[in-house]
Design an enzyme around this catalytic site. Structure first.
Site, short mmCIF file in Angstrom:
data_model
loop_
_atom_site.label_atom_id
_atom_site.label_comp_id
_atom_site.label_asym_id
_atom_site.label_seq_id
_atom_site.Cartn_x
_atom_site.Cartn_y
_atom_site.Cartn_z
CB SER A 13 -24.89 -30.58 10.99
OG SER A 13 -24.60 -29.39 10.29
CG HIS A 40 -22.75 -30.91 7.77
ND1 HIS A 40 -24.10 -30.68 7.84
CD2 HIS A 40 -22.61 -32.04 7.02
CE1 HIS A 40 -24.74 -31.61 7.16
NE2 HIS A 40 -23.86 -32.45 6.66
CG ASP A 131 -26.13 -34.64 4.86
OD1 ASP A 131 -26.45 -35.55 4.06
OD2 ASP A 131 -24.95 -34.39 5.17
#
Length: 186
Positions: A13, A40, A131
């Site tokens: 991310s 992401h 995540d």
């Protein structure tokens, strides 16, 4: 050449793009295991991520029901969860966000753990949320190997640190060591 794995899955991310490109640049072109990348990205903005990464190596965004093939690098499509089904085909899913994300790293890691089990190498890079941590734990519970970017070297340490906190046995590594591990030098 490392032949311990049938698939390599990488999640990242915030702050992961530069280290990801560094890892991709180090991969030998004859690397057999498919590499599946989940990054992401903003959901409602046209993304150039695939084009940006493909300028270095051929990277494709898989279609629904497309077989997972050796020697290929895949990027989870923007705004879809990417999963691998038992037949080793991709499945795209537009269900709810997971950990505020779609694609979710956890969703992809978990499905790959179910299909590839102990022959999975999961790598979690820099990011500002958790995540990927649960999915990496699932890879490891299935007998696979879990690596994280050393949080001290990550632009955003929350994601790799969450995996360290949740997954006993995960291996924190500098990017140089991750590259060596992938190609079998460690």
């Amino acid at each position: 050449m490392n032949n311990r794995f049938d698939v390599i899955v990488i999640g990242g991310s915030a702050g992961s793009l530069l280290v990801l490109t560094e890892i991709l640049d180090a991969l030998p072109h004859q690397l057999a295991p498919p590499v599946v990348i989940v990054l992401h990205r903003l959901r409602n903005v046209q993304s150039e991520m695939g084009r940006l990464l493909s300028s270095r190596r051929k990277i494709v965004e898989p279609e629904d029901k497309e077989p997972v093939r050796e020697h290929c690098i895949y990027l989870a499509p923007q705004n879809y969860h990417l999963m691998v089904e038992a037949e080793r085909t991709f499945m795209l899913d537009y269900s709810e966000l997971v950990n505020y994300s779609r694609p979710s790293i956890d969703v992809t890691f978990s499905s790959i753990a179910e299909v590839y089990g102990a022959r999975t190498l999961g790598i979690l890079l820099s990011g500002a949320n958790k995540d990927g941590a649960e999915g990496l734990c699932q890879i490891m519970a299935a007998g696979g190997t879990g690596l994280v970017q050393d949080p001290r070297t990550a632009s955003f340490d929350a994601m790799p640190q969450a995996a360290i906190d949740m997954c006993p046995g995960v291996l924190p590594m500098r990017i140089e060591d991750i590259k060596k591990f992938i190609i079998g030098e460690t």
